[in-house]
Write a protein that holds these residues in place. Structure first.
Motif, PDB file in Angstrom:
ATOM      1  N   ILE A  34     -17.603 -33.202 -32.464  1.00  0.00           N
ATOM      2  CA  ILE A  34     -18.707 -32.809 -31.584  1.00  0.00           C
ATOM      3  C   ILE A  34     -19.708 -33.959 -31.520  1.00  0.00           C
ATOM      4  O   ILE A  34     -20.036 -34.570 -32.547  1.00  0.00           O
ATOM      5  N   ASN A  35     -20.193 -34.264 -30.323  1.00  0.00           N
ATOM      6  CA  ASN A  35     -21.135 -35.359 -30.148  1.00  0.00           C
ATOM      7  C   ASN A  35     -22.397 -35.115 -30.979  1.00  0.00           C
ATOM      8  O   ASN A  35     -22.926 -34.007 -31.035  1.00  0.00           O
ATOM      9  N   ARG A  36     -22.881 -36.209 -31.617  1.00  0.00           N
ATOM     10  CA  ARG A  36     -24.049 -36.103 -32.503  1.00  0.00           C
ATOM     11  C   ARG A  36     -25.278 -35.579 -31.772  1.00  0.00           C
ATOM     12  O   ARG A  36     -26.159 -34.946 -32.364  1.00  0.00           O
ATOM     13  N   GLU A  37     -25.331 -35.795 -30.451  1.00  0.00           N
ATOM     14  CA  GLU A  37     -26.483 -35.351 -29.672  1.00  0.00           C
ATOM     15  C   GLU A  37     -26.554 -33.826 -29.548  1.00  0.00           C
ATOM     16  O   GLU A  37     -27.600 -33.280 -29.194  1.00  0.00           O
ATOM     17  N   GLU A  38     -25.416 -33.136 -29.836  1.00  0.00           N
ATOM     18  CA  GLU A  38     -25.389 -31.680 -29.684  1.00  0.00           C
ATOM     19  C   GLU A  38     -25.842 -30.953 -30.942  1.00  0.00           C
ATOM     20  O   GLU A  38     -25.863 -29.716 -30.959  1.00  0.00           O
ATOM     21  N   GLN A  39     -26.219 -31.690 -31.982  1.00  0.00           N
ATOM     22  CA  GLN A  39     -26.594 -31.039 -33.230  1.00  0.00           C
ATOM     23  C   GLN A  39     -27.857 -30.188 -33.068  1.00  0.00           C
ATOM     24  O   GLN A  39     -27.895 -29.016 -33.461  1.00  0.00           O
ATOM     25  N   LYS A  40     -28.870 -30.759 -32.479  1.00  0.00           N
ATOM     26  CA  LYS A  40     -30.136 -30.038 -32.342  1.00  0.00           C
ATOM     27  C   LYS A  40     -29.998 -28.797 -31.464  1.00  0.00           C
ATOM     28  O   LYS A  40     -30.475 -27.711 -31.847  1.00  0.00           O
ATOM     29  N   PRO A  41     -29.358 -28.869 -30.254  1.00  0.00           N
ATOM     30  CA  PRO A  41     -29.192 -27.640 -29.452  1.00  0.00           C
ATOM     31  C   PRO A  41     -28.422 -26.545 -30.188  1.00  0.00           C
ATOM     32  O   PRO A  41     -28.770 -25.369 -30.087  1.00  0.00           O
ATOM     33  N   LEU A  42     -27.386 -26.935 -30.953  1.00  0.00           N
ATOM     34  CA  LEU A  42     -26.626 -25.933 -31.689  1.00  0.00           C
ATOM     35  C   LEU A  42     -27.466 -25.303 -32.795  1.00  0.00           C
ATOM     36  O   LEU A  42     -27.410 -24.086 -33.021  1.00  0.00           O
ATOM     37  N   GLU A  43     -28.242 -26.110 -33.498  1.00  0.00           N
ATOM     38  CA  GLU A  43     -29.093 -25.578 -34.565  1.00  0.00           C
ATOM     39  C   GLU A  43     -30.122 -24.597 -33.998  1.00  0.00           C
ATOM     40  O   GLU A  43     -30.374 -23.533 -34.581  1.00  0.00           O
ATOM     41  N   GLU A  44     -30.701 -24.932 -32.864  1.00  0.00           N
ATOM     42  CA  GLU A  44     -31.687 -24.028 -32.253  1.00  0.00           C
ATOM     43  C   GLU A  44     -31.038 -22.725 -31.813  1.00  0.00           C
ATOM     44  O   GLU A  44     -31.613 -21.638 -31.972  1.00  0.00           O
ATOM     45  N   PHE A  45     -29.816 -22.794 -31.259  1.00  0.00           N
ATOM     46  CA  PHE A  45     -29.122 -21.581 -30.832  1.00  0.00           C
ATOM     47  C   PHE A  45     -28.784 -20.694 -32.030  1.00  0.00           C
ATOM     48  O   PHE A  45     -28.972 -19.467 -31.978  1.00  0.00           O
ATOM     49  N   LEU A  46     -28.278 -21.281 -33.098  1.00  0.00           N
ATOM     50  CA  LEU A  46     -27.933 -20.498 -34.292  1.00  0.00           C
ATOM     51  C   LEU A  46     -29.170 -19.861 -34.913  1.00  0.00           C
ATOM     52  O   LEU A  46     -29.109 -18.754 -35.449  1.00  0.00           O
ATOM     53  N   LYS A  47     -30.291 -20.559 -34.806  1.00  0.00           N
ATOM     54  CA  LYS A  47     -31.541 -20.009 -35.341  1.00  0.00           C
ATOM     55  C   LYS A  47     -31.972 -18.790 -34.531  1.00  0.00           C
ATOM     56  O   LYS A  47     -32.431 -17.780 -35.088  1.00  0.00           O
ATOM     57  N   VAL A  48     -31.811 -18.869 -33.198  1.00  0.00           N
ATOM     58  CA  VAL A  48     -32.175 -17.735 -32.349  1.00  0.00           C
ATOM     59  C   VAL A  48     -31.298 -16.525 -32.663  1.00  0.00           C
ATOM     60  O   VAL A  48     -31.762 -15.380 -32.665  1.00  0.00           O
ATOM     61  N   LYS A  49     -30.004 -16.762 -32.962  1.00  0.00           N
ATOM     62  CA  LYS A  49     -29.063 -15.679 -33.223  1.00  0.00           C
ATOM     63  C   LYS A  49     -29.092 -15.229 -34.685  1.00  0.00           C
ATOM     64  O   LYS A  49     -28.290 -14.359 -35.068  1.00  0.00           O
ATOM     65  N   ASN A  50     -29.983 -15.809 -35.496  1.00  0.00           N
ATOM     66  CA  ASN A  50     -30.121 -15.433 -36.912  1.00  0.00           C
ATOM     67  C   ASN A  50     -28.810 -15.587 -37.675  1.00  0.00           C
ATOM     68  O   ASN A  50     -28.432 -14.739 -38.490  1.00  0.00           O
ATOM     69  N   ILE A  51     -28.118 -16.669 -37.399  1.00  0.00           N
ATOM     70  CA  ILE A  51     -26.872 -16.976 -38.108  1.00  0.00           C
ATOM     71  C   ILE A  51     -27.177 -17.996 -39.199  1.00  0.00           C
ATOM     72  O   ILE A  51     -27.806 -19.035 -38.941  1.00  0.00           O
ATOM     73  N   LYS A  52     -26.764 -17.720 -40.408  1.00  0.00           N
ATOM     74  CA  LYS A  52     -27.016 -18.598 -41.540  1.00  0.00           C
ATOM     75  C   LYS A  52     -26.353 -19.952 -41.300  1.00  0.00           C
ATOM     76  O   LYS A  52     -25.165 -20.022 -40.981  1.00  0.00           O
ATOM     77  N   THR A  53     -27.141 -21.031 -41.463  1.00  0.00           N
ATOM     78  CA  THR A  53     -26.655 -22.384 -41.174  1.00  0.00           C
ATOM     79  C   THR A  53     -26.835 -23.278 -42.387  1.00  0.00           C
ATOM     80  O   THR A  53     -27.891 -23.258 -43.028  1.00  0.00           O
ATOM     81  N   LYS A  54     -25.810 -24.047 -42.673  1.00  0.00           N
ATOM     82  CA  LYS A  54     -25.865 -25.059 -43.733  1.00  0.00           C
ATOM     83  C   LYS A  54     -25.665 -26.422 -43.095  1.00  0.00           C
ATOM     84  O   LYS A  54     -24.722 -26.615 -42.323  1.00  0.00           O
ATOM     85  N   ASN A  55     -26.554 -27.362 -43.452  1.00  0.00           N
ATOM     86  CA  ASN A  55     -26.467 -28.705 -42.885  1.00  0.00           C
ATOM     87  C   ASN A  55     -26.146 -29.676 -44.012  1.00  0.00           C
ATOM     88  O   ASN A  55     -27.019 -30.061 -44.788  1.00  0.00           O
ATOM     89  N   GLU A  56     -24.879 -30.055 -44.104  1.00  0.00           N
ATOM     90  CA  GLU A  56     -24.456 -30.992 -45.143  1.00  0.00           C
ATOM     91  C   GLU A  56     -24.689 -32.432 -44.728  1.00  0.00           C
ATOM     92  O   GLU A  56     -24.616 -33.330 -45.550  1.00  0.00           O
ATOM     93  N   MET A  57     -24.999 -32.666 -43.462  1.00  0.00           N
ATOM     94  CA  MET A  57     -25.210 -34.039 -42.999  1.00  0.00           C
ATOM     95  C   MET A  57     -26.511 -34.605 -43.555  1.00  0.00           C
ATOM     96  O   MET A  57     -26.601 -35.792 -43.860  1.00  0.00           O
TER      97      MET A  57
END
Length: 599
Positions: free
Chosen positions: A474-497
Motif C-alpha cells: 500500500i502506498n505510504r501516502e495512504e497511511q493517514k487516510p486509513l488511520e483516520e477511517f479506522l479511528k472513525v469506525k472505532n477499530i483498534k489499530t496498531k502502528n508498528e511502523m
C-alpha cells in the motif's frame, strides 16, 4: 361401472392373497405396504396403491398422492433399504419408493398392469465397478449403462449446470442446498428430499461428475427451421462430447428460463470469473452466457450488491456476492466482479408490461434507462432482487481523493475498498471482511530498505482466533487516510511502523558511520564527470616522460624484434592512435570552436 370395476379387481385380489407378505395388506380396491420411504425421506410411511393412483403418508405429516394419469412407466430394482419402486411421472418427474420386500413384486406388478396399464420392469444394476460404458439420455434422467445394465441414474432435476470442460470432456454439476440450515427436505412429507436437493441428504455431498466422451458422431444437417434433413448427402460429423452436452442442456432445461427476458446486456467484461459474458435478466433469475460456460443463477443466491468506482477514475466495478458460490470446475467464486467504463452510456427500455411495472415493481424499476451501463445494470438488479446496493463509505477518501487504495494479497494485485461496515478487496481473490468480525488492524513495514520507505502492509486480525488477512504494497501516502477511517469506525489499530522508525533513528545516532551514509552517497554522486561541460587538464600527467617499463599499449614501447617490419607496424599503429585522438579532440572541442567563431 362399479360392477365392472369389482369384477376386474376380484381376480387381482385373489392372486395377491395367495402370497401375502407380512408387511402388507389388501382389500378389494387397494394394496398397502408399511415402512416405505419416499424420495430418501427420513421417516418411513405407509404406501397405498389404489385404482385411482398412488398415495404415501408418513406417521406425522401430509399425504403425497400421484394420479394414475401421471404414470408413464415403472421400474423395480434392488436399493439401499430393500427393493425400490421407481415411477416415471409426466409432471412430477421421478418418484422413488424404497423399502419394499422381494415378495412384494408380484402384487405390485399386477396392480400396475391391471389398474394403470403400465408394466413393472425389473432392472438389475451393474456391479462390475467399471467406469466406462454408454450413456442413455431418457425422458426424466440420465442413465450410465455398463453392458446394458444401469450403473447409476441422475435425474435431470438434480443437475444445476453442465459445461464443456475440454474437447472430449463434459462436466455435470449437481444442485446443493442453499446453506447449512437448508436440509433440502419437506417436513410435512416426513423429511422427503425435495427436487433438486437429493444430493444434500448425506454428510458428504457429490457436487460434480465428469464424463470423457471421445470420437465423433454422424448427424443429419439441420435446415433453417431447425429440423434435420434426411439423406446421406446431408450427413456431417460432430464432436461426440458436444452433442452429449447439447442434449443434456436441452433435457435438464439449463439454458431454458421461464418467461421472457426483461433486459439483455452483451459482452460484459467479468474480472471474476475471467471472461466476457452476455447477461440475461429474468423475473426470478439471471443467466450468464459465455463461449465455454453457461450459468443460471437465481436471485435468491445473490446476497449482496456493490457498485464501486475503480481508483483509476475510468471504470466502475459491480460486485455480486453469491451464496452458494458459483462453481467452475474445482474453483468456487463467492463474488461476481464486472467492470464497466464510466463514460459508456446505454439507452435501454425494459421488456416489461406496464401492469407488471406498476404492480410488481412499483417504485423499484423504471420503464427506460439512459445512464452509464454499470449504473443501469446495478439499478435493475436492485429492483428485481430487492437487495440493497452498497457503495463506498463517505468517511474514507484516499490521498488522491479516490474511494479505494491499490494493494495486493500475496501475488494478486487489486483494490481495497472501505465500506460503511466492511472491507472489500477485489477482483481476485474477492475478500469481504465485516467490521463486526475484526479484532484489530496492524500497520507494518515489510521488505527491503527501498520498498519499505515507500509502501506498507496492513494485517486485519479476526476475532476468536478466526485468522487474519494481509494486504501489502500500500502506498505510504495512504497511511493517514486509513488511520483516520479506522479511528472513525472505532477499530483498534496498531502502528508498528512508528516503533520501527524509532529503533532505526536510535541505531543511526549510536553509530556515526551509519549516520553519515547519506552524505557519502551524495558525495559519490558528485564524483562523476558526466554532467561537466568543460574538460580539466590533468597537471600530473606528462606525455613526454619516459616510463621505466614499456607497456604493451604505450606509444613509446619498443619492439623486442628490432626488425624494420616491426618498426613499420609500430609507426603505423602510432599514426592510427594519433588520428583517433585528434578525431576525439575535434568531437569534444567542436562546441567551443563554434562559440569562438560566433564571437
Amino acid at each position: 361401472m362399479a360392477k365392472r370395476t369389482a369384477k376386474a379387481s376380484a381376480p387381482l385380489t385373489e392372486v395377491v392373497n395367495e402370497s401375502r407378505p407380512a408387511g402388507a395388506h389388501t382389500d378389494s380396491y387397494r394394496e398397502s405396504f408399511n415402512d416405505i420411504y419416499l424420495d430418501l425421506s427420513k421417516e418411513p410411511g405407509k404406501c397405498r396403491i389404489a385404482e385411482s393412483g398412488l398415495g404415501w403418508k408418513p406417521h406425522n405429516g401430509e399425504t403425497f398422492t400421484l394420479d394414475k394419469s401421471e404414470f408413464i412407466n415403472a421400474q423395480w430394482s434392488r436399493a439401499a433399504k430393500g427393493y425400490e419402486l421407481k415411477v416415471f411421472a409426466r409432471n412430477a418427474g421421478v418418484v422413488l419408493l424404497d423399502g419394499f420386500k422381494q415378495e412384494d413384486y408380484d402384487a405390485l406388478q399386477k396392480c400396475f398392469k391391471v389398474w394403470y396399464g403400465v408394466e413393472l420392469v425389473q432392472k438389475e444394476h451393474a456391479l462390475r465397478g467399471w467406469n466406462w460404458g454408454r450413456s442413455e439420455i431418457g425422458r426424466n434422467e440420465l442413465t450410465f449403462n455398463v453392458r446394458n445394465q444401469p450403473a447409476f441414474e441422475i435425474p435431470y432435476t438434480e443437475i444445476s449446470n453442465t459445461n464443456l470442460a475440454g474437447k472430449n470432456e463434459v462436466a455435470v454439476e449437481f444442485s446443493l442446498p442453499t446453506d447449512g440450515d437448508d436440509t433440502g427436505t419437506n417436513g410435512h412429507l416426513g423429511g422427503a428430499r425435495t427436487k433438486g436437493k437429493k444430493m444434500g441428504g448425506a454428510v458428504d455431498q457429490l457436487t460434480e461428475m465428469r464424463f470423457y466422451i471421445p470420437g465423433t458422431e454422424t448427424r443429419n444437417k439441420k435446415n433453417d427451421e431447425g429440423e434435420e434433413e434426411a439423406g446421406s448427402e446431408n450427413e456431417e460429423e460432430h464432436n461426440a462430447a458436444s452433442l452429449f452436452y447439447e442434449a443434456l442442456m436441452d433435457k435438464a432445461e439449463i439454458g431454458e428460463v421461464a418467461g421472457d427476458t426483461y433486459a439483455t446486456f452483451l459482452e460484459v467484461l467479468h474480472l471474476t470469473p475471467r471472461g466476457r459474458f452476455d447477461i440475461d435478466l429474468y423475473e426470478k433469475s439471471f443467466r450468464l452466457r459465455g463461449k465455454t460456460y453457461d450459468y443460471k443463477i437465481p436471485y435468491d443466491h445473490a446476497k449482496r450488491f456493490f457498485l464501486l468506482p475503480k481508483p483509476d477514475d475510468l471504470h466502475q466495478l459491480l460486485c455480486i456476492g453469491l451464496d452458494p458460490p458459483l462453481r467452475q470446475g474445482q474453483t468456487r467464486y463467492p463474488f461476481l466482479v464486472m467492470q464497466f467504463k464510466k463514460e459508456e452510456e446505454v439507452n435501454i427500455e425494459l421488456n416489461m408490461t406496464e401492469d407488471d411495472l406498476n404492480s410488481k415493481y412499483a417504485g423499484k424499476l423504471q420503464a427506460r434507462y439512459e445512464e452509464p451501463i454499470g449504473t443501469v445494470i446495478a439499478k435493475i438488479f436492485k429492483g428485481l432482487t430487492g437487495r440493497k446496493l452498497t457503495q463506498p463509505s463517505p468517511n474514507f477518501s484516499s490521498h488522491h481523493q479516490m474511494a479505494g487504495v491499490k494493494c495486493s494479497i500475496k501475488a494478486n494485485e487489486g483494490n481495497l475498498f472501505c465500506l460503511e461496515r466492511a472491507f472489500l478487496f477485489v477482483p481476485k481473490p474477492a475478500t469481504y471482511i465485516s467490521f463486526d468480525h475484526v479484532a484489530s488492524v496492524t500497520m507494518s513495514r515489510v521488505g527491503g530498505a527501498v520498498s519499505a520507505s515507500r509502501t506498507f502492509d496492513i494485517t486485519v486480525t479476526l476475532k476468536n482466533g478466526a485468522g487474519e488477512h494481509q494486504f501489502s504494497n500500500i502506498n505510504r501516502e495512504e497511511q493517514k487516510p486509513l488511520e483516520e477511517f479506522l479511528k472513525v469506525k472505532n477499530i483498534k489499530t496498531k502502528n508498528e511502523m512508528d516503533a520501527d522508525g524509532a529503533m532505526l533513528a536510535a541505531a543511526l545516532s549510536a553509530d556515526p558511520d551509519l549516520a553519515s551514509s547519506e552524505d557519502e552517497e551524495v558525495v559519490g554522486q558528485d564524483r562523476g564527470s558526466a554532467d561537466e561541460d568543460d574538460e580539466s587538464v590533468d597537471e600530473d600527467f606528462q606525455a613526454d616522460s619516459d616510463s621505466d617499463v614499456a607497456e604493451e599499449f604505450d606509444s613509446d614501447a619498443k619492439s623486442s624484434g628490432g626488425g624494420s617490419d616491426a618498426e613499420g607496424d609500430d609507426a603505423e599503429a602510432d599514426k592510427m592512435d594519433e588520428d583517433s585522438a585528434s578525431d576525439t579532440e575535434k568531437k569534444v572541442e567542436r562546441p567551443k570552436k563554434k562559440a569562438k567563431t560566433g564571437k
